[in-house]
Design an enzyme around this catalytic site. Structure first.
Site, short mmCIF file in Angstrom:
data_model
loop_
_atom_site.label_atom_id
_atom_site.label_comp_id
_atom_site.label_asym_id
_atom_site.label_seq_id
_atom_site.Cartn_x
_atom_site.Cartn_y
_atom_site.Cartn_z
N ASP A 15 0.89 -1.15 0.00
CA ASP A 15 0.00 0.00 0.00
C ASP A 15 0.94 1.22 0.00
OD1 ASP A 15 -2.37 1.61 0.48
OD2 ASP A 15 -1.64 1.81 2.53
N ASP A 17 0.03 5.08 0.98
CA ASP A 17 -0.14 6.08 2.05
C ASP A 17 -0.10 5.41 3.42
OD1 ASP A 17 -0.63 8.38 0.32
OD2 ASP A 17 -2.50 7.40 -0.20
N GLY A 52 -7.21 4.59 3.95
CA GLY A 52 -7.48 3.49 3.01
C GLY A 52 -8.71 3.68 2.15
N ARG A 55 -11.21 8.58 -2.54
CA ARG A 55 -11.49 10.02 -2.40
C ARG A 55 -13.00 10.26 -2.21
NH1 ARG A 55 -9.11 13.22 -7.28
NH2 ARG A 55 -7.40 11.82 -6.77
N SER A 120 -5.20 5.24 -4.04
CA SER A 120 -4.99 6.64 -4.45
C SER A 120 -4.81 6.77 -5.95
CB SER A 120 -3.75 7.20 -3.75
OG SER A 120 -3.44 8.46 -4.29
N ARG A 121 -5.52 7.73 -6.51
CA ARG A 121 -5.36 8.04 -7.93
C ARG A 121 -4.09 8.84 -8.18
NH1 ARG A 121 -9.76 7.56 -11.46
NH2 ARG A 121 -11.33 6.25 -10.50
N ASN A 122 -3.48 9.30 -7.10
CA ASN A 122 -2.22 10.05 -7.21
C ASN A 122 -1.00 9.13 -7.02
OD1 ASN A 122 -3.23 12.85 -7.41
ND2 ASN A 122 -4.13 12.37 -5.42
N ASP A 174 -1.56 -0.53 6.13
CA ASP A 174 -1.74 0.17 7.41
C ASP A 174 -3.22 0.39 7.74
OD1 ASP A 174 -2.01 2.12 5.31
OD2 ASP A 174 -2.08 3.62 6.89
C1 G6P Z 1 -5.31 6.17 0.20
C2 G6P Z 1 -5.30 6.97 1.50
C3 G6P Z 1 -6.59 7.73 1.67
C4 G6P Z 1 -6.91 8.52 0.42
C5 G6P Z 1 -7.02 7.58 -0.77
C6 G6P Z 1 -7.42 8.26 -2.07
O1 G6P Z 1 -6.06 5.04 0.36
O2 G6P Z 1 -5.08 6.13 2.61
O3 G6P Z 1 -6.46 8.58 2.78
O4 G6P Z 1 -8.14 9.22 0.58
O5 G6P Z 1 -5.79 6.91 -0.91
O6 G6P Z 1 -6.41 9.11 -2.48
P1 G6P Z 1 -6.45 10.08 -3.71
O7 G6P Z 1 -5.01 10.47 -3.84
O8 G6P Z 1 -6.98 9.31 -4.88
O9 G6P Z 1 -7.35 11.21 -3.36
MG MG Z 2 -2.64 3.16 3.62
#
Ligand code: G6P
Ligand code: MG
Length: 230
Positions: A15, A17, A52, A55, A120-122, A174
């Protein structure tokens, strides 16, 4: 039925973040700015519940039942992401969490494949900015699957892309939803954080500092013998 995880462990799916980098604070500050602008109460404790989640799922929790139209919902997600991108722009190798680089290096030396399995899309941009993309054979991010954790989809996607049986993969997570997703995928799971959050994992560490691959394999092997003997 899902198979039980087995040896050898041929890949580790991380994972992002809270595992490889601590972006939780950046996500918190971005949600906080949005919530403040909208006059919605939001604090660090409320942010913990977003760990986790995608968005959209996060925004639904931030809104706490407040009804908004689709367009407003979309524009709020975009606004939050703009704040997040601004904050995460200056990320460097210094933002990689302690223990991560030694472990990635050990895995590479041991011939274990590595992948990312993040909601995460980032994710792709973040690992590139962190300078660790070269370790990853596959990058599974929020755009690769439609169903988020705790469904096993993102981890099964990573295993398929690696061409491996899920049973020979190990996930490092996590978030409680991520641990559940990995178990549902039939993979080994290492949980990072308190027992109350990640206690369902096969092994739990506070973080990756001082975690060595040989110890992980040893502990899982020993644990399997212990389970088989009961
Ligand atoms: C991860 C993080 C979340 C976050 C999600 C979406 O799972 O733990 O806190 O909201 O990614 O992230 P993004 O970068 O797509 O907004
Ligand atoms: Mg995480």
């Amino acid at each position: 039925m899902t198979k039980s995880p087995s040896f050898p462990i041929q890949a580790v799916i991380f994972d992002l973040d809270g595992v490889l980098t601590d972006t939780l604070e950046f996500h918190y500050l971005s949600w906080k700015q949005l919530a403040d602008e909208e006059g919605i109460p939001f604090d660090r404790e409320a942010n913990e519940a977003l760990r986790g989640l995608t968005r959209g799922e996060s925004l639904r929790l931030v809104l706490q039942g407040r009804e908004v139209g689709d367009e407003t919902f979309q524009s709020m997600m975009e606004r939050k992401n703009r704040y997040y991108l601004e904050l995460s722009q200056n990320m460097t190798l210094d933002h990689v969490l302690p223990g991560v680089l030694p472990l990635l290096t050990e895995l590479r030396a041991a011939g274990v494949r590595m992948a990312l399995g993040s909601a995460s899309r980032n994710a792709r941009a973040v690992v590139q900015r962190l300078g660790i993309a070269e370790f990853l054979d596959v990058i599974g991010d929020g755009s690769c699957v439609t169903q988020s954790k705790p469904t096993p989809d993102i981890f099964l996607y990573a295993a398929t892309q690696l061409g491996l049986d899920p049973a020979n993969c190990l996930v490092v997570e996590d978030a409680a939803s991520g641990v559940e997703a990995a178990l549902r995928a039939g993979m080994w799971v290492v949980g990072l954080g308190p027992e109350e959050r990640v206690g369902a994992a096969h092994l739990v560490f506070p973080n990756l500092e001082g975690v060595h691959w040989v110890d992980v394999v040893h502990k899982l092997t020993y644990q399997r013998r212990a389970i088989a003997a009961t």
